[in-house]
Write an enzyme that holds these catalytic residues in place. Structure first.
Site, PDB file in Angstrom:
ATOM      1  N   TYR A   1      17.427  30.582   7.711  1.00 21.07           N
ATOM      2  CA  TYR A   1      16.283  31.383   8.115  1.00 21.07           C
ATOM      3  C   TYR A   1      16.283  31.667   9.618  1.00 21.07           C
ATOM      4  O   TYR A   1      16.594  30.790  10.432  1.00 21.07           O
ATOM      5  CB  TYR A   1      14.980  30.663   7.758  1.00 21.07           C
ATOM      6  CG  TYR A   1      14.614  30.741   6.296  1.00 21.07           C
ATOM      7  CD1 TYR A   1      14.389  31.964   5.683  1.00 21.07           C
ATOM      8  CD2 TYR A   1      14.467  29.577   5.549  1.00 21.07           C
ATOM      9  CE1 TYR A   1      14.036  32.037   4.341  1.00 21.07           C
ATOM     10  CE2 TYR A   1      14.109  29.632   4.209  1.00 21.07           C
ATOM     11  CZ  TYR A   1      13.897  30.866   3.609  1.00 21.07           C
ATOM     12  OH  TYR A   1      13.548  30.924   2.282  1.00 21.07           O
TER      13      TYR A   1
ATOM     14  N   LYS B   1       0.842  -1.208   0.000  1.00 19.08           N
ATOM     15  CA  LYS B   1       0.000   0.000   0.000  1.00 19.08           C
ATOM     16  C   LYS B   1       0.875   1.256   0.000  1.00 19.08           C
ATOM     17  O   LYS B   1       2.097   1.180   0.121  1.00 19.08           O
ATOM     18  CB  LYS B   1      -0.926  -0.020   1.228  1.00 19.08           C
ATOM     19  CG  LYS B   1      -0.193  -0.026   2.564  1.00 19.08           C
ATOM     20  CD  LYS B   1      -1.161  -0.117   3.726  1.00 19.08           C
ATOM     21  CE  LYS B   1      -0.402  -0.139   5.047  1.00 19.08           C
ATOM     22  NZ  LYS B   1      -1.303  -0.147   6.211  1.00 19.08           N
TER      23      LYS B   1
END
Length: 345
Positions: A244, A35
């Site tokens: 950042y 899956k």
């Protein structure tokens, strides 16, 4: 190239399936759960390799997932759908010859009305309270369902990765109560259940994460290696900030590498300031924040500038990386992004 490389070792995948298959008796069929696009690695490639290793039965979560697997393995081998038969699934189930694991009386009715005579299985809830018919619901419809010849009765263990947990024995007992005497093939064990031993194996096991190199199958061979290319290197002086928010300040002179990957590629932002990458055997810490497309890595200890650094590899598997941010290897694996160049070995 600025594209990161995700190396997928299909021979290791096959070896893991064979090792888990060897954990049960010859009378037990070992299937494969593929899956979520083969746990993020490409359902077609994964299913094809596992079929060549000997897998003769597959499981997916959704009918849509079954289509790609069917294309990879051909028309004959059975593919079961954990999610059952949802509204609008009839055409997919029929055309791809899928076997829905019906989870409720509603799904049972839908399947019999839309695809009368088409193969199906039943999923039973033995205590996990997630999917499947609870004992009272099953008792009410069992005679009707069994008369239609289900291909499989299954349930799912909630605590199989904790062998001593009492829930395992409780669910085993309930599963026996709900299925003994039906004459229908049964399945209870995924990877953790395989490792719990013979009492949990029944007729079919359906390992998932263990195939892909993850816990709780500690003997699994690693299947993935994630190498991130270096785009640029630079010298940073003590006192300079990186990335950042100026979230990292160099306490000493450093040599940095900027590598091509970030949270757009499934590298969790929570790994900021915490992750470790590797240049062969040399540890290279991530400094600053994980940004969308880039990471900044301290390569001060690397004698020659590397072309790439490994985030997942021989020194750090998916579960080791997951432990850094208190998650699980499943999430690391499934999150690997679509921008990686997948290289199948």
């Amino acid at each position: 190239m600025a594209q990161a490389q995700l190396h997928i070792d299909l021979k290791a995948l096959q070896a893991n399936w064979r090792a888990l298959d060897a954990r049960s008796g010859a009378q037990v069929q070992t299937a494969a759960t593929v899956k979520a696009n083969g746990y993020g690695l490409g359902a077609g490639h994964v299913a094809h390799a596992l079929a060549h290793a000997g897998a003769r039965r597959f499981f997916v979560a959704l009918a849509e997932e079954g289509v790609a697997v069917r294309a990879a393995i051909g028309p004959e081998l059975p593919i079961h759908v954990y999610g059952g038969h949802m509204e609008g699934d009839a055409r997919l189930i029929s055309e791809a010859n899928l076997i829905p694991m019906l989870n409720s009386t509603e799904q049972l009715t839908r399947h019999f009305e839309a695809l009368n005579g088409h193969p199906f299985g039943i999923q039973l809830d033995t205590g996990m309270n997630r999917l499947g018919m609870e004992p009272a619901e099953w008792a009410a419809v069992a005679d009707i369902a069994l008369a239609q010849g289900p291909k499989l009765l299954m349930s799912h263990l909630a605590c199989a990765d904790e062998p001593e947990h009492g829930m395992n024995a409780d669910q085993l007992a309930v599963f026996h109560q709900m299925t003994d005497g039906t004459g229908v093939p049964r399945s209870l064990a995924a990877t953790g259940g395989v490792l719990l031993g013979e009492a949990y194996h029944f007729d079919i096991t359906r390992p998932g994460i263990g195939l892909y190199g993850g816990d709780p199958f500690s003997q699994a061979q690693p299947v993935v290696r994630l190498s991130l290319p270096v785009i640029q290197t630079r010298d940073v002086m003590a006192g300079e900030t990186i990335g950042y928010g100026n979230s990292f300040t160099a306490t000493h002179d450093m040599r940095l590498a900027t590598v091509s990957a970030g949270y757009a590629d499934g590298i969790h932002r929570a790994l900021s300031h915490k992750a470790t990458l590797w240049a062969d055997d040399i540890v290279c810490p991530l400094v600053g924040r994980v940004s969308m497309d880039l990471l900044t890595i301290d390569i001060s200890a690397v004698p020659e500038e590397p072309e790439a650094l490994d985030l997942i590899g021989p020194h750090q598997g998916i579960d080791a990386l997951a432990s850094v941010i208190d998650t699980i290897g499943y999430e690391i694996l499934i999150s690997l992004g679509h921008r990686y160049a997948r290289r199948y070995l």
